[in-house]
Design a protein around this motif. Structure first.
Motif, PDB file in Angstrom:
ATOM      1  N   SER A   1       0.893  -1.154   0.000  1.00 20.45           N
ATOM      2  CA  SER A   1       0.000   0.000   0.000  1.00 20.45           C
ATOM      3  C   SER A   1       0.927   1.197   0.000  1.00 20.45           C
ATOM      4  O   SER A   1       1.799   1.300   0.870  1.00 20.45           O
ATOM      5  CB  SER A   1      -0.832   0.045   1.285  1.00 20.45           C
TER       6      SER A   1
ATOM      7  N   LYS B   1       0.537   4.045   0.981  1.00 21.71           N
ATOM      8  CA  LYS B   1       0.429   4.756   2.254  1.00 21.71           C
ATOM      9  C   LYS B   1       1.411   4.241   3.309  1.00 21.71           C
ATOM     10  O   LYS B   1       1.804   4.988   4.208  1.00 21.71           O
ATOM     11  CB  LYS B   1      -1.030   4.646   2.720  1.00 21.71           C
ATOM     12  N   ASP B   2       1.821   2.994   3.193  1.00 23.47           N
ATOM     13  CA  ASP B   2       2.749   2.427   4.182  1.00 23.47           C
ATOM     14  C   ASP B   2       4.216   2.646   3.823  1.00 23.47           C
ATOM     15  O   ASP B   2       5.098   2.257   4.594  1.00 23.47           O
ATOM     16  CB  ASP B   2       2.483   0.927   4.346  1.00 23.47           C
TER      17      ASP B   2
ATOM     18  N   SER C   1      -6.655   3.799  15.294  1.00 25.28           N
ATOM     19  CA  SER C   1      -5.402   4.211  15.924  1.00 25.28           C
ATOM     20  C   SER C   1      -4.662   5.189  15.034  1.00 25.28           C
ATOM     21  O   SER C   1      -3.493   5.478  15.250  1.00 25.28           O
ATOM     22  CB  SER C   1      -4.540   3.006  16.294  1.00 25.28           C
ATOM     23  N   SER C   2      -5.362   5.707  14.032  1.00 32.93           N
ATOM     24  CA  SER C   2      -4.766   6.720  13.170  1.00 32.93           C
ATOM     25  C   SER C   2      -4.939   8.087  13.824  1.00 32.93           C
ATOM     26  O   SER C   2      -6.060   8.533  14.075  1.00 32.93           O
ATOM     27  CB  SER C   2      -5.454   6.688  11.801  1.00 32.93           C
TER      28      SER C   2
ATOM     29  N   ARG D   1      -4.401  10.833  12.467  1.00 32.26           N
ATOM     30  CA  ARG D   1      -5.019  11.674  11.445  1.00 32.26           C
ATOM     31  C   ARG D   1      -6.549  11.579  11.495  1.00 32.26           C
ATOM     32  O   ARG D   1      -7.245  12.603  11.494  1.00 32.26           O
ATOM     33  CB  ARG D   1      -4.497  11.219  10.071  1.00 32.26           C
ATOM     34  N   ARG D   2      -7.058  10.351  11.562  1.00 33.13           N
ATOM     35  CA  ARG D   2      -8.519  10.181  11.618  1.00 33.13           C
ATOM     36  C   ARG D   2      -9.062  10.721  12.926  1.00 33.13           C
ATOM     37  O   ARG D   2     -10.068  11.448  12.946  1.00 33.13           O
ATOM     38  CB  ARG D   2      -8.880   8.693  11.498  1.00 33.13           C
TER      39      ARG D   2
ATOM     40  N   ARG E   1      -9.372  -6.608  13.216  1.00 33.13           N
ATOM     41  CA  ARG E   1     -10.158  -5.450  13.634  1.00 33.13           C
ATOM     42  C   ARG E   1     -11.651  -5.675  13.460  1.00 33.13           C
ATOM     43  O   ARG E   1     -12.444  -5.310  14.315  1.00 33.13           O
ATOM     44  CB  ARG E   1      -9.767  -4.228  12.806  1.00 33.13           C
TER      45      ARG E   1
ATOM     46  N   LEU F   1     -11.976   2.647   8.730  1.00 30.92           N
ATOM     47  CA  LEU F   1     -10.966   1.976   7.914  1.00 30.92           C
ATOM     48  C   LEU F   1     -10.946   2.608   6.527  1.00 30.92           C
ATOM     49  O   LEU F   1     -11.911   3.262   6.122  1.00 30.92           O
ATOM     50  CB  LEU F   1     -11.294   0.479   7.771  1.00 30.92           C
ATOM     51  N   ALA F   2      -9.852   2.399   5.821  1.00 32.01           N
ATOM     52  CA  ALA F   2      -9.783   2.892   4.445  1.00 32.01           C
ATOM     53  C   ALA F   2     -10.770   2.111   3.572  1.00 32.01           C
ATOM     54  O   ALA F   2     -10.797   0.877   3.618  1.00 32.01           O
ATOM     55  CB  ALA F   2      -8.365   2.717   3.907  1.00 32.01           C
TER      56      ALA F   2
ATOM     57  N   ARG G   1     -10.981  -4.217  -1.319  1.00 32.66           N
ATOM     58  CA  ARG G   1     -10.091  -5.289  -1.778  1.00 32.66           C
ATOM     59  C   ARG G   1     -10.350  -6.592  -1.028  1.00 32.66           C
ATOM     60  O   ARG G   1     -10.172  -7.671  -1.577  1.00 32.66           O
ATOM     61  CB  ARG G   1      -8.623  -4.867  -1.596  1.00 32.66           C
TER      62      ARG G   1
ATOM     63  N   GLN H   1      -3.050   7.111   0.251  1.00 37.72           N
ATOM     64  CA  GLN H   1      -4.092   6.137   0.604  1.00 37.72           C
ATOM     65  C   GLN H   1      -4.849   5.659  -0.637  1.00 37.72           C
ATOM     66  O   GLN H   1      -5.188   6.432  -1.516  1.00 37.72           O
ATOM     67  CB  GLN H   1      -5.071   6.756   1.618  1.00 37.72           C
ATOM     68  N   GLY H   2      -5.102   4.361  -0.693  1.00 36.28           N
ATOM     69  CA  GLY H   2      -5.892   3.779  -1.779  1.00 36.28           C
ATOM     70  C   GLY H   2      -5.102   3.390  -3.013  1.00 36.28           C
ATOM     71  O   GLY H   2      -5.658   2.792  -3.936  1.00 36.28           O
TER      72      GLY H   2
HETATM   73  C1  DPM Z   1      -1.001   3.896   7.890  1.00 32.38           C
HETATM   74  C2  DPM Z   1      -2.094   4.290   8.685  1.00 32.38           C
HETATM   75  C3  DPM Z   1      -2.960   3.170   8.721  1.00 32.38           C
HETATM   76  C4  DPM Z   1      -2.339   2.129   7.936  1.00 32.38           C
HETATM   77  C5  DPM Z   1      -2.265   5.640   9.353  1.00 32.38           C
HETATM   78  C6  DPM Z   1      -3.342   6.532   8.741  1.00 32.38           C
HETATM   79  C7  DPM Z   1      -4.231   3.074   9.485  1.00 32.38           C
HETATM   80  C8  DPM Z   1      -3.881   2.856  10.945  1.00 32.38           C
HETATM   81  C9  DPM Z   1      -4.973   2.439  11.841  1.00 32.38           C
HETATM   82  C10 DPM Z   1       0.208   4.701   7.576  1.00 32.38           C
HETATM   83  N1  DPM Z   1      -1.161   2.599   7.460  1.00 32.38           N
HETATM   84  O1  DPM Z   1      -4.040   6.179   7.780  1.00 32.38           O
HETATM   85  O2  DPM Z   1      -3.539   7.664   9.252  1.00 32.38           O
HETATM   86  O3  DPM Z   1      -6.177   2.690  11.631  1.00 32.38           O
HETATM   87  O4  DPM Z   1      -4.578   1.808  12.847  1.00 32.38           O
HETATM   88  C11 DPM Z   1      -3.216   0.530   6.163  1.00 32.38           C
HETATM   89  C12 DPM Z   1      -4.484   0.169   5.609  1.00 32.38           C
HETATM   90  C13 DPM Z   1      -4.317   0.136   4.204  1.00 32.38           C
HETATM   91  C14 DPM Z   1      -2.981   0.461   3.941  1.00 32.38           C
HETATM   92  C15 DPM Z   1      -5.704  -0.131   6.383  1.00 32.38           C
HETATM   93  C16 DPM Z   1      -6.525   1.096   6.724  1.00 32.38           C
HETATM   94  C17 DPM Z   1      -5.309  -0.272   3.129  1.00 32.38           C
HETATM   95  C18 DPM Z   1      -5.825   0.857   2.234  1.00 32.38           C
HETATM   96  C19 DPM Z   1      -4.856   1.560   1.299  1.00 32.38           C
HETATM   97  C20 DPM Z   1      -2.856   0.737   7.640  1.00 32.38           C
HETATM   98  N2  DPM Z   1      -2.347   0.673   5.145  1.00 32.38           N
HETATM   99  O5  DPM Z   1      -6.040   2.225   6.741  1.00 32.38           O
HETATM  100  O6  DPM Z   1      -7.725   0.891   6.992  1.00 32.38           O
HETATM  101  O7  DPM Z   1      -4.399   1.008   0.282  1.00 32.38           O
HETATM  102  O8  DPM Z   1      -4.610   2.740   1.569  1.00 32.38           O
END
Ligand code: DPM
Length: 358
Positions: free
Chosen positions: A94, A96-97, A144-145, A147-148, A171, A186-187, A193, A215-216
């Motif tokens: 992803s 985002k990671d 746990s984000s 940002r959210r 989760r 969640l995203a 997916r 993200q995404g």
């Molecule tokens: C990162 C965050 C989260 C992921 C922080 C954020 C969510 C953390 C959480 C950097 N990586 O978004 O502010 O809620 O504990 C992650 C997900 C995906 C990629 C899952 C999600 C899937 C969607 C995509 C975890 N990384 O965010 O629900 O492709 O973006």
């Protein structure tokens, strides 16, 4: 052909190239890797793909908030080690990671078309039909984000926010089988997916919650010097997504943000214009700096003559106009500087300190 590839002999005596794709073991990571493998298979029917699954530190530490276990490389280090040792040739993440600066020797060779980048609300079944506006006061929302939480605390002060960790399966199980959370955030892309789109009760628009950088979108990480593989995966690039994500990553990089700071974005490409909205928040969302800027990203046919061109925030896209890539990167940088001039550094430093002390 040269290169680090393994070849196998088919029954007809033809040699075919074997390309190994590294993936984390979580179901989402497997699904994402399989989808990129499927696309590569269609484009290159003669290539043999092998999938190598491994666990990362991030997958093993499931009980600690992501923002507390430090940097994003927790999810990527083992996979990069395998790339470095030529044990795998391609890693799907992803976007985002992935940190905004990759370690030397690695690059993002492809960014695929972005799914819905927004966050979504998944309700405990007992709350079916409700929304963040109509949930009872003091309902607990799991995320746990930072940002959210920052954005939603400000927008929905009647709700409470608590950490929830683990991969998506964990989760959803924690939500459904216990009574700890009224809903989780969640995203939308990850839910889709996983085939859980039907669990999305509400998609959060930019007025409620802007999304995370990248993200995404899926990213394909490769060895920066591996010309053959870089060329092979470059056809997967989705130009609009690449430009949006480069501007977002440049914004985050200039702010020196990682996943442990509350930074959010919103981007759009309209015609030849790229629009970037970016914001930084205090942990409770009370302080917020936000602005929008735009730039022209004409996709002319002047692709990069030299494959040696340096990457833009870790992304190598030789098949996309270099002037457009540069403009996108500069947009992110300029917007970050506007917010830094208004005091973004103080907001982020305080947020980081408070989070570390929790
Ligand atoms: C990162 C965050 C989260 C992921 C922080 C954020 C969510 C953390 C959480 C950097 N990586 O978004 O502010 O809620 O504990 C992650 C997900 C995906 C990629 C899952 C999600 C899937 C969607 C995509 C975890 N990384 O965010 O629900 O492709 O973006």
């Amino acid at each position: 052909m040269e290169g680090p590839f393994k070849y196998i002999r088919e029954g007809n005596g033809k040699a075919s190239r074997v390309i190994r794709m590294g993936t984390r073991k979580s179901q989402l990571a497997r699904i994402q890797t399989d989808s990129v493998a499927g696309t590569l298979k269609q484009l290159y029917p003669d290539v043999r793909l092998e999938i190598v699954a491994m666990s990362t530190i991030g997958d093993k530490i499931l009980d600690t908030a992501l923002s507390k276990i430090g940097e994003k490389s927790l999810f990527t280090k083992e996979l990069e080690n395998a790339l470095e040792r030529n044990e795998v040739d391609i890693v799907v993440h992803s976007l985002k990671d992935l940190p905004t600066s990759l370690p030397p020797g690695f690059t993002i060779g492809a960014i695929l078309e972005r799914e819905n980048p927004h966050d979504a609300v998944v309700l405990h079944p007992k709350n079916a039909g409700l929304t963040l506006d109509s949930l009872p006061e003091k309902s607990v929302i799991g995320t746990s984000s930072l940002r959210r939480a920052a954005q939603l605390k400000k927008r929905f002060p009647q709700l409470e926010f608590e950490n929830i960790r683990g991969n998506l399966n964990t989760r959803l199980k924690k939500l459904d089988e216990k009574d700890d959370y009224a809903a989780i955030i969640l995203a939308a892309a990850g839910l889709k997916r996983m085939g859980w789109e039907s669990r999305i009760s509400q998609v959060l628009g930019p007025e409620d919650c802007m999304y995370a950088v990248g993200q995404g979108a899926l990213a394909v990480e490769v060895r920066a010097q591996d010309k053959d593989i870089l060329e092979m995966v470059s056809v997967l690039h989705h130009p609009d997504t690449v430009l949006r994500c480069i501007s977002e990553r440049a914004f985050l990089k200039q702010l020196e943000g990682g996943c442990s700071v509350p930074v959010a974005v919103h981007t759009e490409v309209k015609g030849s214009m790229l629009y970037l909205t970016g914001a930084v928040y205090s942990l409770d969302g009370a302080d917020c700096l936000k602005d929008t800027m735009q730039t022209c990203v004409e996709l002319d046919n002047k692709v990069n003559e030299s494959t040696q061109r340096s990457a833009n925030v870790g992304v190598t896209a030789c098949n996309i106009s270099s002037s457009a890539l540069e403009a996108a990167e500069k947009l992110g940088l300029d917007l970050a500087n506007v917010l830094l001039n208004k005091g973004a550094k103080d907001i982020l430093t305080t947020a980081r300190k408070l989070n570390d002390a929790r």
